[in-house]
Design an enzyme around this catalytic site. Structure first.
Site, mmCIF file in Angstrom:
data_model
loop_
_atom_site.group_PDB
_atom_site.id
_atom_site.type_symbol
_atom_site.label_atom_id
_atom_site.label_comp_id
_atom_site.label_asym_id
_atom_site.label_seq_id
_atom_site.Cartn_x
_atom_site.Cartn_y
_atom_site.Cartn_z
ATOM 1 N N SER A 80 -3.119 -8.095 2.949
ATOM 2 C CA SER A 80 -3.495 -7.666 4.285
ATOM 3 C C SER A 80 -3.743 -9.116 5.166
ATOM 4 O O SER A 80 -3.430 -9.404 6.314
ATOM 5 C CB SER A 80 -4.686 -6.637 4.804
ATOM 6 O OG SER A 80 -4.189 -5.262 4.006
ATOM 7 N N HIS A 111 1.012 -1.237 0.118
ATOM 8 C CA HIS A 111 0.015 -0.192 0.079
ATOM 9 C C HIS A 111 1.046 1.296 -0.029
ATOM 10 O O HIS A 111 0.774 2.248 -0.799
ATOM 11 C CB HIS A 111 -0.875 0.010 1.259
ATOM 12 C CG HIS A 111 -1.852 -0.935 1.285
ATOM 13 N ND1 HIS A 111 -2.159 -1.818 2.409
ATOM 14 C CD2 HIS A 111 -3.055 -1.541 0.464
ATOM 15 C CE1 HIS A 111 -3.151 -2.657 2.139
ATOM 16 N NE2 HIS A 111 -3.573 -2.484 0.895
ATOM 17 N N ARG A 131 -1.678 -6.144 -7.684
ATOM 18 C CA ARG A 131 -0.482 -7.164 -7.316
ATOM 19 C C ARG A 131 -0.526 -8.126 -8.364
ATOM 20 O O ARG A 131 0.799 -8.263 -8.748
ATOM 21 C CB ARG A 131 -0.868 -7.907 -5.984
ATOM 22 C CG ARG A 131 -0.991 -6.931 -4.834
ATOM 23 C CD ARG A 131 -1.718 -7.574 -3.984
ATOM 24 N NE ARG A 131 -2.910 -8.063 -4.033
ATOM 25 C CZ ARG A 131 -3.761 -8.557 -3.154
ATOM 26 N NH1 ARG A 131 -3.591 -8.900 -1.982
ATOM 27 N NH2 ARG A 131 -4.986 -9.254 -3.587
#
Length: 165
Positions: A128, A17, A90
């Site tokens: 995450s 991030h 990603r």
């Protein structure tokens, strides 16, 4: 003034991030990190905690600010006078879902564009969810999240670790 919004759950914020935030801060006059309140996920950190962690780790970026939002992202973007939504990718597997989101946002606010930024290769495997799983088992997350985030994660899980792995 070129204003962009980078939305997400950020539960927790990762170095992937931060890579996107740093690069977006060079492209736009102002970047608003929009922390979603309504996200239909089981969050580890409260909305206020996620905002506070993001403020800590982005304090050295003068043109970056952090705000929470509820409701439709398209409405938040318009309210802030922005016309760009930043989305991080990603891998190619992220694209289909992100494409659907961008088309819906375009339907809701035709003046708003979505800009996709690929995260740096060294962070392309990060999520995450993976970070939380590793931290919950006491694994080393050094270099994957900012130190403040690692400390907060280990505290949440009641795990004693020193900073080095």
């Amino acid at each position: 003034m070129r204003i962009a919004v980078y939305p997400g759950t950020f539960d927790p914020v990762t170095n992937g991030h931060l890579d996107i935030i740093q690069r977006a801060s060079k492209l736009f006059d102002r970047v608003i990190i929009a922390v979603a309140y309504d996200n239909y996920k089981n969050n580890l950190f409260s909305h206020a905690e996620r905002i506070e962690l993001l403020k800590k780790v982005t304090q050295n970026y003068p043109n970056v600010e952090v705000e929470g939002f509820k409701g439709l992202l398209a409405n938040f973007v318009k309210k802030k006078g922005a016309n760009i939504i930043i989305r991080g990718l990603r891998a190619i597997s992220d694209f289909e879902y992100e494409f659907q989101l961008s088309m819906m946002n375009k339907k809701l606010a035709e003046e708003v564009e979505t800009l996709f930024l690929m995260t740096a290769g060294e962070y392309s495997f990060l999520s995450s969810s993976i970070i939380k799983q590793v931290a919950s088992l006491g694994g080393c997350i050094k270099g994957l999240v900012p130190p403040e985030v690692a400390e907060a994660l280990y505290d949440k899980y009641g795990i004693q670790r020193d900073g080095d792995c």
